[in-house]
Design a protein around this motif. Sequence first.
Motif, short mmCIF file in Angstrom:
data_model
loop_
_atom_site.label_atom_id
_atom_site.label_comp_id
_atom_site.label_asym_id
_atom_site.label_seq_id
_atom_site.Cartn_x
_atom_site.Cartn_y
_atom_site.Cartn_z
N UNK A 39 0.83 -1.20 0.00
CA UNK A 39 0.00 0.00 0.00
C UNK A 39 0.86 1.25 0.00
N UNK A 40 1.94 1.25 0.78
CA UNK A 40 2.83 2.41 0.81
C UNK A 40 3.46 2.66 -0.55
N UNK A 41 3.89 1.59 -1.21
CA UNK A 41 4.48 1.74 -2.55
C UNK A 41 3.44 2.29 -3.52
N UNK A 42 2.21 1.77 -3.44
CA UNK A 42 1.15 2.25 -4.33
C UNK A 42 0.88 3.73 -4.13
N UNK A 43 0.92 4.17 -2.90
CA UNK A 43 0.56 5.56 -2.59
C UNK A 43 1.73 6.53 -2.79
N UNK A 70 -1.35 -2.01 -9.73
CA UNK A 70 -2.79 -2.28 -9.87
C UNK A 70 -3.58 -1.59 -8.77
N UNK A 71 -3.03 -1.56 -7.56
CA UNK A 71 -3.70 -0.84 -6.47
C UNK A 71 -3.84 0.64 -6.81
N UNK A 72 -2.77 1.21 -7.33
CA UNK A 72 -2.80 2.64 -7.69
C UNK A 72 -3.80 2.89 -8.81
N UNK A 73 -3.81 2.01 -9.80
CA UNK A 73 -4.74 2.20 -10.91
C UNK A 73 -6.19 2.08 -10.47
N UNK A 74 -6.51 1.10 -9.64
CA UNK A 74 -7.88 0.93 -9.18
C UNK A 74 -8.29 2.07 -8.27
N UNK A 75 -7.38 2.53 -7.44
CA UNK A 75 -7.67 3.67 -6.57
C UNK A 75 -7.99 4.92 -7.39
N UNK A 76 -7.30 5.07 -8.53
CA UNK A 76 -7.48 6.27 -9.35
C UNK A 76 -8.84 6.32 -10.02
N UNK A 81 -9.86 3.03 -1.18
CA UNK A 81 -8.54 3.38 -0.69
C UNK A 81 -7.52 2.45 -1.32
N UNK A 82 -6.23 2.78 -1.16
CA UNK A 82 -5.20 1.91 -1.72
C UNK A 82 -5.28 0.51 -1.10
N UNK A 85 -8.32 -1.27 -2.41
CA UNK A 85 -8.08 -1.62 -3.82
C UNK A 85 -7.22 -2.87 -3.90
N UNK A 86 -6.22 -2.97 -3.02
CA UNK A 86 -5.39 -4.17 -2.99
C UNK A 86 -6.19 -5.41 -2.67
N UNK A 87 -7.16 -5.29 -1.77
CA UNK A 87 -8.00 -6.43 -1.43
C UNK A 87 -8.85 -6.85 -2.62
N UNK A 88 -9.42 -5.88 -3.33
CA UNK A 88 -10.24 -6.20 -4.51
C UNK A 88 -9.39 -6.89 -5.57
N UNK A 89 -8.18 -6.36 -5.80
CA UNK A 89 -7.29 -6.99 -6.78
C UNK A 89 -7.01 -8.43 -6.39
N UNK A 90 -6.74 -8.66 -5.11
CA UNK A 90 -6.43 -10.01 -4.65
C UNK A 90 -7.63 -10.94 -4.80
N UNK A 91 -8.82 -10.45 -4.46
CA UNK A 91 -10.01 -11.29 -4.57
C UNK A 91 -10.29 -11.67 -6.02
N UNK A 92 -10.18 -10.70 -6.91
CA UNK A 92 -10.39 -10.99 -8.33
C UNK A 92 -9.31 -11.94 -8.85
N UNK A 93 -8.07 -11.67 -8.42
CA UNK A 93 -6.97 -12.52 -8.86
C UNK A 93 -7.12 -13.95 -8.35
N UNK A 94 -7.67 -14.11 -7.14
CA UNK A 94 -7.86 -15.47 -6.61
C UNK A 94 -8.85 -16.25 -7.48
N UNK A 95 -9.88 -15.58 -7.97
CA UNK A 95 -10.84 -16.24 -8.87
C UNK A 95 -10.16 -16.59 -10.19
#
Length: 385
Positions: A39-43, A70-76, A81-82, A85-95
Motif C-alpha cells: 500500500x505504501x508503494x502504491x501511494x 494495480x492498487x494505484x490504478x484501481x484507486x485512481x 482506498x489503496x 483496492x489491494x483487497x479487490x485486486x487479490x479477490x479478483x486474482x484469486x478467482x
Amino acid sequence: MGYAAVRVLGLVVLAVWSAARGKSALTLLTARWDSLWYTRVAELGYGYQVRLPDGDVHSDLAFFPLLPWLERGLHAVTPLSYAHAGLVVSLVASLAAAAGIYAVAEHAYGRRVGVCAVLLWAVLPVAVVQSMAYSESLFTALAAWALYALLTGRWVSAGLLAALAGLTRPVGGAVVAAVWTAAVISFVRERSAARTDGARRTAHAPSGTAGASTHVPFPFILRRLLGVLIAPLGAAGYVLWVGRRTGGGPFGYLDVQAGWRNGFDGGYAFARFVADKFTSFPSALAGAGLIAGVVLLLWLYVSGVRRGQPVELLVYTGIVLALALCASSYFGSKPRLLLPAFPVLLPLAEALARLRTSRSALVTAALAIVSAVYGAFWLNGSGPP
C-alpha cells in the motif's frame, strides 16, 4: 462456484473469530505486514526503508511492483482506498487463479481432476492468504495461465504472462524457466521428428531422388522465439532497475533481500529452525509436523514425476518448492510461499476425483471447515502470515 463458496466460508469464519477478539477482519486482510508495504508503494512510490536496532535495513524495494501498480490504478478510478483496492485486486486474482488451476488440471487430467485441484487449493490450511491484499493470488493467477498457455502452444501469451509474473514476485523466475524448458523441448522434438520423417521419406523415395524434409512453419517459430524473449523481461527489468537505484549493479536486489535476512542457503537455516524445535517436548511436536509436511511435499512432487506430469509443470513446481524451502526467510511465512506451487496438488486431486461424488464432497467440506478455522486462528495471531 465451489472455490468461491469455500473462500466465502473462510471469510465468514474470520469475521466472526475476529469480532469475538475485538479485531477487524477487514484490517487483518488489508493492513498487516506485506500488505502495508504494498500500500505504501502504491501511494508514495519506492524509497521507504526501516532501519532496525540490530542493523538490518528493511527496504520497500524488496516488493515487486505489479500489485502496487494495480492498487494505484484501481484507486485512481474508484473511491476505494489503496488498501481496499489491494483487497479487490487479490479477490479478483484469486478467482482468476482458481480458473487457471482448473484449466491446467483439466487439460492434463480431465474435468473432474480440474475441479478437485481447485477445491484442494481453496482448502489449504493457509488459504486465507488468497483473500488478503498480498501478491500470492495475483502471482498464482499469472503463473497458472502462463502454464496453460504453454500446454496449449500459445507462446506469446505464455511469454507475456511470465513477464507479468516476474513483476509480481521474486519466484517469477520459475515461470520463465518453465517457458524456456518448454521451448527447448519443443525444438528438440521438432528436430527429432524432422530427422525421423526425413529418413522415412528417403527410404521410400524412388532411386535417385531425395526425401523431402519436414519444415515447421516460420510463424510458429517466430511466436515461440518471441515468447522466450519476452518471458524474462519483467523480472530482469525490475531487478536491474533496483540494482541501478541502489548502486549495487546486477546484485543490488540480493543486497536488498539480505537486509531482510532473505537469501538462498540450500535449506540450512530452515533445517536448523526445525532442529531447534526438538529441544523441548511441546515444540518437538511442531518439529515433527514440519518434517512430515516437507516429506509430504517431496512425495507429492515425486508422484507427479512418476505419473508423467507435464515437464513444464514439474520445472515450475520444483523451482517454487526449492525457493520456498531453501530460503533463509521468515519461517512462519513458508506455508504461504508454497501457495503458488499448485501442481503439487494434482496427485491428490486425482485421488480425490476417483472417490464417489458424495465422498469427495464430504472430504472437501471437512477440509474447508478446518481451513476456515485455522485461517482465522492464524491471521489473528501475532506473527506475519
